[in-house]
Design a protein around this motif. Structure first.
Motif, PDB file in Angstrom:
ATOM      1  N   LYS A 113      44.842 -16.116  -9.724  1.00 52.81           N
ATOM      2  CA  LYS A 113      44.824 -16.208  -8.477  1.00 52.81           C
ATOM      3  C   LYS A 113      46.151 -16.848  -7.648  1.00 52.81           C
ATOM      4  O   LYS A 113      46.700 -16.414  -6.713  1.00 52.81           O
ATOM      5  N   THR A 114      46.480 -18.012  -8.338  1.00 57.41           N
ATOM      6  CA  THR A 114      47.755 -18.641  -7.765  1.00 57.41           C
ATOM      7  C   THR A 114      48.964 -17.811  -7.769  1.00 57.41           C
ATOM      8  O   THR A 114      49.662 -17.844  -6.869  1.00 57.41           O
ATOM      9  N   THR A 115      49.130 -17.266  -9.008  1.00 53.61           N
ATOM     10  CA  THR A 115      50.170 -16.383  -9.117  1.00 53.61           C
ATOM     11  C   THR A 115      50.103 -15.249  -7.895  1.00 53.61           C
ATOM     12  O   THR A 115      51.228 -14.739  -7.099  1.00 53.61           O
ATOM     13  N   ALA A 154      45.747 -20.310   1.673  1.00 52.05           N
ATOM     14  CA  ALA A 154      44.981 -21.564   1.186  1.00 52.05           C
ATOM     15  C   ALA A 154      44.667 -21.515  -0.195  1.00 52.05           C
ATOM     16  O   ALA A 154      43.787 -20.737  -0.377  1.00 52.05           O
ATOM     17  N   ASP A 155      45.511 -22.163  -0.848  1.00 53.20           N
ATOM     18  CA  ASP A 155      44.905 -22.159  -2.405  1.00 53.20           C
ATOM     19  C   ASP A 155      44.310 -23.357  -2.736  1.00 53.20           C
ATOM     20  O   ASP A 155      44.450 -24.542  -2.878  1.00 53.20           O
ATOM     21  N   GLU A 156      42.892 -23.199  -2.950  1.00 50.98           N
ATOM     22  CA  GLU A 156      41.934 -24.379  -3.266  1.00 50.98           C
ATOM     23  C   GLU A 156      41.954 -25.403  -2.231  1.00 50.98           C
ATOM     24  O   GLU A 156      42.069 -26.347  -2.505  1.00 50.98           O
ATOM     25  N   PRO A 157      41.747 -24.965  -0.830  1.00 47.95           N
ATOM     26  CA  PRO A 157      41.966 -25.892   0.154  1.00 47.95           C
ATOM     27  C   PRO A 157      41.059 -27.105   0.056  1.00 47.95           C
ATOM     28  O   PRO A 157      41.244 -28.261   0.477  1.00 47.95           O
TER      29      PRO A 157
END
Ligand SMILES: Nc1ncnc2c1ncn2[C@@H]1O[C@H](COP(=O)(O)OP(=O)(O)OP(=O)(O)O)[C@@H](O)[C@H]1O
Ligand SMILES: [Mg+2]
Lengths: 428, 226
Positions: B42-44, B160-163
């Motif tokens: 996901k972050t990638t 937004a990465d796990e905001p």
């Protein structure tokens, strides 16, 4: 905004930046001190070395002074050429008058110690003679200044008293005399005379066999009124260079301009030349060994100081690079963040460099003052003289600061450029 | 109109295949949620879309521009001009006030404008805390400063990465409200989340597994299944 970020960064990292400032300060103070001493030390060291010997021997033209140096070989080889005592004040009127530190005339006579019938050399000289110069000035010169490093048990004689003498310790031992005793002797004229031994000296050289009397006393017993055999001159000189050596080999080979340069530089040859100009029929011979070793020592000391400075700078750069790298590492998250929200590499680079440079400049300012103080201490402790503040040192030091700072920042800059926002922002 | 098109995108770190042959399009104004187990990529994906990394393979077109052909400077420019980033950790510059942390994004984008920045802070309910340092703010408040910063330059795409990963329920609600408001005003939003609750607010949800899109569903369906 830029300045707010810098200010924030400086306030937050004051401790690390303080260390950086101190590193720069120490490096700069060392460089300042060394440069100031180096730029000023030529004269100081020369003066210091001057304490260990005269570097010009002035003799009458045509005299072979070596054979009759001490006038011991009665008649044989003794030339009948002399210098005039009343011309000696002119030494202080030449172009390089201020570089002539001290000088003293010598007139030797064979003498016999009265009761023991012991032959020795009596040398007439000045001890601390005050001369009235043609210019109206007064100078005091003589052995007291010229041989200041001789260890003297007692006092130098009074130039005005014909009944005082100092003895070398070897002669004093042979004669069984000590400070305060009376030396009974007779000169070439055969008249018995007496002198109070005001002191016994140790020169560490051949002079320890001699007795020094006021010049007038020896002139009296030899009948050579107003004459001297030779003059020893101590002068501050500029180390020999190519031009000086060329002039020494063949003065004719110099162009008019070169000749002028040579004449107006305190080379020992130029000073000798000028001495010959003012004294009638005189020949001024540089005692080259002393002159050249002075130049060599000076060169070596300067090299040593340059090396020390370079070493100090290298250490500063190394310490600086550690500190700056650590600082960048510590702030990597922040830097990554700035990059992530749109700062270019250049933006971040300027930010960090500005911060470090500001710190370095502050440190350099403090270091410069500290360095001046150091150089004063070095001047006092090592050369016993004030070191003058050299304006030339300022741009040199400034250039070094920039160079060292930038050099020290190179690893940090590399790190900074390679820093990817993704790495720091996700904690990898 | 599609704002984002991924075609056959792969990402490998050494031997790790973080993403494999991803095809994805995101329309203008869409709210997309990316879900999936830890390590699924996901972050990638966010890093690639957010111009912080380049895909090892495939093409990524963002707002009409092909990212894989751009030099690092170009990527920085796109990130600055078109994307608002919100991270799981609330990254703020620690020695700048909340207001300054917002202004700094303006500074690198165009011109600092404090009034506008203050307005942005008010819109996330922090008008009163503008002069406070991050250390004087709670986690939820810090995250809202980050959101204000992400919005200040009116980005076309918000990533937004796990905001809400580090927030309590109340703050999660606040953040979701803000996202809803943005969505309502036409922003495109991509949110990575582990929480089905957060995911259920999205128009569309994709689930990654081992670097591949395993399923696509809608927020509403997700809500029912959760
Ligand atoms: N810089 C990197 N170097 C090597 N491997 C990496 C790197 N970044 C990610 N990976 C690997 O790629 C895979 C996907 O990582 P990614 O961070 O995208 O997962 P994620 O879905 O965000 O997980 P999480 O939910 O835990 O955040 C993981 O196996 C991870 O170890
Ligand atoms: Mg992740």
């Amino acid at each position: 905004m830029f300045f707010r970020i810098i200010r924030g960064g400086i306030v937050r990292q004051r401790r690390k930046l303080l260390l950086i400032a101190i590193t720069v300060m120490l490096g700069v103070s060392l460089a300042t001190a060394m440069l100031n001493v180096m730029l000023d030390v030529g004269d100081k060291i020369n003066q210091e070395l001057k304490t260990y010997g005269a570097n010009l021997n002035v003799v009458p033209r045509g005299a072979s002074f070596l054979g009759d140096l001490y006038g011991l070989e009665d008649g044989a080889g003794v030339s009948d050429k002399y210098l005039a005592e009343d011309e000696l004040g002119r030494l202080k009127t030449i172009f390089w008058a201020y570089n002539i530190v001290d000088f003293t005339p010598y007139l030797e006579a064979p003498a016999r110690a009265g009761d023991k019938d012991f032959a020795f050399a009596a040398v007439g000289t000045w001890f601390a003679k005050t001369l009235d110069l043609p210019t109206g000035e007064k100078v005091t010169t003589g052995m007291r200044g010229l041989k200041s490093w001789w260890s003297m048990d007692g006092e130098w004689p009074d130039d005005a008293r014909n009944d005082q003498a100092v003895l070398g310790y070897v002669l004093a031992r042979r004669l069984g005399l000590k400070k305060g005793d009376t030396l009974g002797y007779s000169g070439p004229d055969g008249k018995p005379a007496a002198a109070t031994v005001t002191g016994v000296f140790n020169s560490g050289s051949a002079e320890d066999d001699l007795a020094y009397l006021p010049l007038a006393a020896v002139q009296g017993m030899t009948g050579l009124d107003g004459l001297v055999r030779r003059v020893e001159v101590s002068a501050l000189t500029t180390p020999e260079n190519d031009l000086a050596r060329r002039a020494a080999r063949s003065p004719a080979s110099l162009s008019a301009k070169e000749w002028e340069t040579w004449y107006c530089t305190a080379y020992i040859g130029a000073i000798a030349y000028q001495i010959e100009e003012v004294l009638t029929d005189a020949r001024a011979k540089p005692i080259l060994q002393v002159a050249e070793s002075e130049g060599a020592i000076l060169g070596k000391i300067e090299l040593l100081m340059a090396l020390l400075t370079a070493l100090g700078m290298a250490c500063s750069a190394l310490a600086l690079s550690n500190l700056v790298t650590a600082s960048v590492l510590e702030r990597s998250t922040e830097i990554g963040l700035l990059k992530a929200i749109g700062a270019t590499d250049l933006d971040v680079l300027l930010l960090i460099l500005a911060e470090i440079l500001l710190t370095a400049v502050a440190g350099a300012g403090a270091g410069y003052s500290l360095g001046l103080w150091f150089s004063r201490i070095i001047g006092q402790a090592v050369f016993n003289a004030a070191i003058s503040v050299s304006p030339t040192a300022v741009p040199l030091v400034a250039a070094m600061v920039v160079f060292v700072t930038v050099l020290g920042c190179v690893p940090a800059i590399k790190l900074l450029l390679s820093l990817r926002p993704t790495q720091v922002l996700h904690g990898r | 109109m599609n704002i984002l098109e991924l075609k056959d995108v792969s990402m490998t770190y050494g031997t790790v295949k973080a993403l494999q042959h991803i095809d994805l399009t995101v329309g203008q104004g869409e709210w997309l949620a990316i879900m999936g187990p830890s390590g699924s990529g996901k972050t990638t994906m966010m890093n690639i879309v957010g111009c912080m990394d380049k895909a090892s393979d495939g093409s990524v077109v963002l707002d009409g521009q092909e990212l894989s052909k751009l030099p690092p400077r170009g990527l920085t420019a796109i990130r600055r001009d078109k994307i608002g980033l919100i991270f799981q950790q609330f990254h703020l510059v620690p020695y700048l006030t909340a207001l300054e942390n917002v202004v700094i994004a303006q500074y690198y984008h165009s011109m600092p404008d404090e009034d506008e920045a203050l307005e942005a802070l008010r819109s996330v309910g922090l008008g009163e805390r503008a002069r406070h340092l991050p250390s004087q703010l709670s986690g939820g408040e810090q995250q809202r400063v980050c959101i204000a910063r992400a919005l200040i330059n009116c980005p076309k795409l918000i990533l937004a990465d796990e905001p809400t990963g580090n927030l309590d329920e109340a703050n999660e609600k606040l953040v979701l409200e803000i996202l809803h408001r943005l969505h309502g005003s036409g922003s495109t939003i991509i949110v990575v989340t582990h929480s089905p609750d957060v995911g259920s607010h999205a128009d569309r949800v994709i689930v990654l597994e081992h670097g591949k899109i395993a399923r696509t569903t809608t927020g509403a369906l997700l809500h029912k299944s959760a």
